[in-house]
Structures are given as structure tokens and as C-alpha cells.
Enzyme design. Structure first.
Site, PDB file in Angstrom:
ATOM      1  N   CYS A   1       0.821  -1.221   0.000  1.00 18.36           N
ATOM      2  CA  CYS A   1       0.000   0.000   0.000  1.00 18.36           C
ATOM      3  C   CYS A   1       0.852   1.267   0.000  1.00 18.36           C
ATOM      4  O   CYS A   1       0.307   2.370  -0.069  1.00 18.36           O
ATOM      5  CB  CYS A   1      -0.962  -0.020   1.175  1.00 18.36           C
ATOM      6  SG  CYS A   1      -2.253  -1.246   0.938  1.00 18.36           S
TER       7      CYS A   1
HETATM    8  N1  COA Z   1     -17.764  -9.628  11.387  1.00 17.63           N
HETATM    9  C1  COA Z   1     -18.058  -9.724  12.709  1.00 17.63           C
HETATM   10  N2  COA Z   1     -17.113  -9.908  13.653  1.00 17.63           N
HETATM   11  C2  COA Z   1     -15.840 -10.017  13.244  1.00 17.63           C
HETATM   12  C3  COA Z   1     -15.483  -9.933  11.897  1.00 17.63           C
HETATM   13  C4  COA Z   1     -16.494  -9.728  10.944  1.00 17.63           C
HETATM   14  N3  COA Z   1     -16.248  -9.628   9.630  1.00 17.63           N
HETATM   15  N4  COA Z   1     -14.142 -10.073  11.792  1.00 17.63           N
HETATM   16  C5  COA Z   1     -13.667 -10.242  13.045  1.00 17.63           C
HETATM   17  N5  COA Z   1     -14.692 -10.209  13.913  1.00 17.63           N
HETATM   18  C6  COA Z   1     -14.645 -10.395  15.378  1.00 17.63           C
HETATM   19  C7  COA Z   1     -13.548 -11.342  15.799  1.00 17.63           C
HETATM   20  O1  COA Z   1     -13.995 -12.683  15.748  1.00 17.63           O
HETATM   21  C8  COA Z   1     -13.284 -10.890  17.205  1.00 17.63           C
HETATM   22  O2  COA Z   1     -14.276 -11.421  18.050  1.00 17.63           O
HETATM   23  P1  COA Z   1     -13.941 -11.909  19.568  1.00 17.63           P
HETATM   24  O3  COA Z   1     -13.493 -10.640  20.267  1.00 17.63           O
HETATM   25  O4  COA Z   1     -15.239 -12.443  20.031  1.00 17.63           O
HETATM   26  O5  COA Z   1     -12.837 -12.893  19.422  1.00 17.63           O
HETATM   27  C9  COA Z   1     -13.502  -9.397  17.153  1.00 17.63           C
HETATM   28  O6  COA Z   1     -14.291  -9.155  15.980  1.00 17.63           O
HETATM   29  C10 COA Z   1     -12.227  -8.594  17.052  1.00 17.63           C
HETATM   30  O7  COA Z   1     -11.400  -9.128  15.998  1.00 17.63           O
HETATM   31  P2  COA Z   1     -10.080  -8.405  15.536  1.00 17.63           P
HETATM   32  O8  COA Z   1      -9.512  -9.171  14.401  1.00 17.63           O
HETATM   33  O9  COA Z   1      -9.213  -8.161  16.745  1.00 17.63           O
HETATM   34  O10 COA Z   1     -10.698  -7.043  15.012  1.00 17.63           O
HETATM   35  P3  COA Z   1     -10.061  -5.606  14.937  1.00 17.63           P
HETATM   36  O11 COA Z   1     -10.737  -4.718  15.879  1.00 17.63           O
HETATM   37  O12 COA Z   1      -8.559  -5.645  14.942  1.00 17.63           O
HETATM   38  O13 COA Z   1     -10.520  -5.124  13.482  1.00 17.63           O
HETATM   39  C11 COA Z   1      -9.564  -4.935  11.274  1.00 17.63           C
HETATM   40  C12 COA Z   1     -10.157  -5.882  12.331  1.00 17.63           C
HETATM   41  C13 COA Z   1      -9.079  -5.787  10.105  1.00 17.63           C
HETATM   42  C14 COA Z   1     -10.640  -3.977  10.807  1.00 17.63           C
HETATM   43  C15 COA Z   1      -8.407  -4.135  11.877  1.00 17.63           C
HETATM   44  O14 COA Z   1      -7.547  -4.987  12.596  1.00 17.63           O
HETATM   45  C16 COA Z   1      -7.585  -3.401  10.871  1.00 17.63           C
HETATM   46  O15 COA Z   1      -8.081  -2.587  10.097  1.00 17.63           O
HETATM   47  N6  COA Z   1      -6.265  -3.603  10.877  1.00 17.63           N
HETATM   48  C17 COA Z   1      -5.362  -2.927  10.027  1.00 17.63           C
HETATM   49  C18 COA Z   1      -5.542  -3.420   8.640  1.00 17.63           C
HETATM   50  C19 COA Z   1      -4.630  -2.685   7.707  1.00 17.63           C
HETATM   51  O16 COA Z   1      -4.295  -1.553   7.890  1.00 17.63           O
HETATM   52  N7  COA Z   1      -4.242  -3.336   6.693  1.00 17.63           N
HETATM   53  C20 COA Z   1      -3.380  -2.696   5.805  1.00 17.63           C
HETATM   54  C21 COA Z   1      -3.624  -3.242   4.519  1.00 17.63           C
HETATM   55  S1  COA Z   1      -2.736  -2.217   3.473  1.00 17.63           S
END
Ligand code: COA
Length: 373
Positions: free
Chosen positions: A152
Site C-alpha cells: 500500500c
Molecule cells: N464480522 C463480525 N465480527 C468479526 C469480523 C467480521 N467480519 N471479523 C472479526 N470479527 C470479530 C472477531 O472474531 C473478534 O471477536 P472476539 O473478540 O469475540 O474474538 C472481534 O471481531 C475482534 O477481531 P479483531 O480481528 O481483533 O478485530 P479488529 O478490531 O482488529 O478489526 C480490522 C479488524 C481488520 C478492521 C483491523 O484490525 C484493521 O483494520 N487492521 C489494520 C488493517 C490494515 O491496515 N491493513 C493494511 C492493509 S494495506
């Protein structure tokens, strides 16, 4: 050293929109089907996705996609992008050309006056001939062209390259084109990532700065910088050796070879690295974050950007200081920060500074300190 500027910015956003509700309905329909099979096999059911979670966790409400056909079909969940014959322009070059033409128009520069094209994107459609050379042919630019990639941070890294080529006098005008068709490589069946990405294409024309007056309303590039540190937390294993890893080479399974990420680790680690990058880069130029009129950060996650800015400023900052477009577009990989810049720079006054800062897979970060002329 020759002074250099961004004389043209072009952005192409595809018209088709997919909402969180539509995406989640398709995902959950697929999960329901899978779970019938899993139950019969005595396996744990797969959890569904939720639109509320997506908006809360990422800030994304909709995404624009280049080819919608197939994405929401639970039996496919992949855009249906027909192969084109070799004598037709490839879809990635076409998407890049659309943004490039707008950047040239914005700059008031003829394609023939451009002496280099760099196609810098998180995914390249093929190894060769370079997509950049196809763009060169389509536009009619002179000189040469090549592809490069840095997740990215690709557009920012391309800008870093273009700036240094122009300021050393090696090139006069370099077009950095970033067509991102990331939905083509996204696993729409992966709950962690299915909602993150959308498609967009951007282009920047970097040229030697002759007189400031004739480039009023454009940006002088004060400096650029890149940073990388290896991490597996955002990774794709798709590549030309996939076939060679198979005993049966007649078909190559894609499972495991698409984008995967450990989102929460990326969130934490890149937030810390991004904040440090910004503070150090600005400090090197005698600036504090408060001196910068506008920040165009990578458009991956609204909470992540808010955290980076809070760490940098010591307090929260609003949309006027650091606008986001990810609510509407999702994460458009390397194009995102350029789209934000294209949409939100016209009100800046001469002498004001802007900071472009993209981050992502690698890990990688790329930044540019810009001064409005
Ligand atoms: N729908 C519902 N719940 C979901 C889900 C979805 N699609 N995906 C994950 N969850 C749940 C998980 O199961 C977890 O549940 P639990 O607490 O009961 O175990 C909870 O949500 C938290 O999961 P987590 O993976 O820790 O979520 P998060 O708050 O970190 O958010 C992202 C996920 C991907 C949005 C976030 O981590 C992010 O944006 N990270 C950076 C990504 C990035 O910048 N990438 C760069 C690419 S260039």
C-alpha cells in the site's frame, strides 16, 4: 539539485458501489451453505460477518469496484474479469490510463512531454511486458517505463523514485500511475478481510519546477522518504512458483494464495511505526505536526489513522486536518492516500504544507512533504 513539483493529480473511481449490507448478505449466505456441509461432517460452524462490526472496526461503509459481476454471488465471490486477447489493452493498463489522462490534463502537459512512466501498485497484473510500458504506448509518452511495487506504499514509493529522478536531472517529467484492482485478489470468503478493500486508480505527474507562478495551486515536493521492515502480517503467496509447488500441475489452488492479514497486529505495529515515521520525517525538516495544514494518510482504517494522529499531535484531530475517503471507497491500497489528496487540496493556501503518508504490507511506509505554491 533541481526543484520538483507535483503538477498534475488524476483519480479514477469506478462507478459500481457495494454496501456493507450487500457484502455481509453474500458472505453470510455462503457461510449458511458451508455450515450445512460442516454440520454433516461434524465440524464447528463458521461465524457470520456483520455490517455493524465492519463499520465500527474499520470505518468502511461502502466500496467501489471495477467489475461487480460475480463478487456478491455466494457460489463465486470473485469478480468475473474476462481475459482479453494480447492485442487488446489489459484492464490494469486501461484503469491506469484513465487516471493518467486526468493527471496530464490537470497539469496541462502533453503525453509526449513525459519522459518516464512508473506503474507502481500493490498488485501487477502480470510480470511482463511491464504494465507501465503498455500505459506508455497507450498515452504516447516518450522515454521509458517500468513497474514497481511496495504494497500500500506503492504510490508513495513511486513518488519517492520520481522525485529523485527529476531532482537529479535524470528525467524531466515522470508519471507515477497506481491502478489498484485489489478486489481481483481479495478473498471475499475470509471474514477477517472480505470487507476491507475497494478499487481505485491514481496518477501523479512529477516534473522539474521552472517557475512557481505558472504552477500556482500545485505542490512543490520538499522531500520524500520510505521505510521498510519485514513482516508476514500482511501477505500473499500468489506467484509464478505456485504451479511448481504442485504434483498435479493441471490446476493451481488459490486457497492460501490470496491476501491474508493478522489485522490486529498490523493495526498496532503500523500505528506505532507510522506515528514515529511522521514525527521523525517532519522533525528532520524543522516541522512539528501542528505546522502541517493537511495530512493524507493511507486509507485503511479510520480508527488507525485517528490513533496515529493522536500520537503525533498529542490530541485528536478532525477531518479538516486529516480527511478520509475510506468510508466511501474502502481501502483502495496505494491509491487511497492520493485520492484523499486529490479531493481535499484545492482550498490550501500558498506556503501551506501537506503530508502524504502511506503504509502497509512489507511492512512499508512512504511519505512526501509537500508545499502548496
Ligand atoms: N464480522 C463480525 N465480527 C468479526 C469480523 C467480521 N467480519 N471479523 C472479526 N470479527 C470479530 C472477531 O472474531 C473478534 O471477536 P472476539 O473478540 O469475540 O474474538 C472481534 O471481531 C475482534 O477481531 P479483531 O480481528 O481483533 O478485530 P479488529 O478490531 O482488529 O478489526 C480490522 C479488524 C481488520 C478492521 C483491523 O484490525 C484493521 O483494520 N487492521 C489494520 C488493517 C490494515 O491496515 N491493513 C493494511 C492493509 S494495506
Amino acid at each position: 539539485m533541481q526543484r520538483a513539483c507535483i503538477s498534475g493529480i488524476g483519480v479514477e473511481v469506478p462507478e459500481h458501489v457495494i454496501t456493507n449490507d450487500e457484502l455481509v448478505a453474500s458472505f453470510n449466505a455462503w457461510v449458511a451453505k458451508e455450515n450445512v456441509k460442516r454440520e454433516a461432517d461434524g465440524l464447528e460452524p463458521l461465524p457470520g460477518s456483520s455490517a455493524e462490526f465492519i463499520e465500527y472496526a474499520s470505518g468502511v461503509k461502502t466500496r467501489h469496484v471495477l467489475v461487480p459481476d460475480g463478487i456478491l454471488d455466494p457460489d463465486r465471490m470473485t469478480p468475473r474479469i474476462a481475459e482479453r486477447p494480447d492485442d487488446q489493452i489489459s484492464i490494469m493498463a486501461e484503469f491506469g490510463v484513465a487516471a493518467a489522462r486526468k493527471a496530464l490534463k490537470h497539469a496541462g502537459v502533453e503525453a509526449s512531454e513525459v519522459d518516464m512512466v512508473i506503474c507502481s501498485a500493490s498488485h501487477q497484473q502480470r510480470p511482463y511486458p511491464a504494465i507501465a510500458i503498455e500505459i506508455q504506448k497507450e498515452l504516447g509518452t516518450s522515454g521509458s517505463a517500468f513497474d514497481m511495487s511496495l504494497g500500500c506504499s506503492s504510490a508513495a514509493a513511486g513518488l519517492h523514485m520520481a522525485f529523485n529522478l527529476v531532482r537529479t536531472g535524470a528525467q524531466k517529467r515522470v508519471l507515477v500511475v497506481t491502478p489498484e484492482i485489489i478486489t481481483g485478489h481479495l478473498n471475499f470468503r475470509d471474514r477477517q478481510t472480505h470487507f476491507i478493500f475497494g478499487d481505485a486508480s491514481s496518477a501523479l505527474l512529477v516534473e522539474a519546477l521552472e517557475g512557481e507562478e505558472e504552477r500556482a495551486g500545485r505542490f512543490e515536493i520538499v522531500d520524500t522518504r520510505t521505510w521498510t521492515q519485514f513482516s508476514n502480517n500482511i501477505r500473499t503467496n500468489f506467484g509464478f512458483l505456485n504451479r511448481a509447488a504442485q504434483e498435479d500441475t493441471s490446476s493451481v489452488p488459490m486457497a492460501g494464495n490470496m491476501i491474508k492479514q493478522v489485522g490486529n497486529r498490523v493495526f498496532k505495529e503500523v500505528t506505532v511505526a507510522g506515528h514515529k515515521f511522521i514525527v521523525d520525517f517532519l522533525d528532520e525538516h524543522g516541522h512539528k505536526p501542528q505546522d502541517i495544514r493537511r495530512f493524507w494518510l493511507h486509507q485503511a482504517n479510520a480508527r488507525m489513522n485517528a490513533m496515529i494522529l493522536k500520537l503525533s499531535f498529542g490530541h485528536e484531530v478532525g477531518q479538516d486536518r486529516a480527511p478520509t475517503v475510506l468510508e466511501e471507497l474502502g481501502n483502495t491500497a496505494a491509491a487511497g492516500a492520493i485520492v484523499a489528496m486529490e479531493r481535499t487540496h484545492a482550498d490550501m493556501k500558498p506556503g501551506e504544507h501537506g503530508l502524504l503518508c502511506a503504509f502497509g504490507a512489507g511492512y512499508s511506509i512512504g511519505g512526501a512533504l509537500l508545499r502548496m505554491m
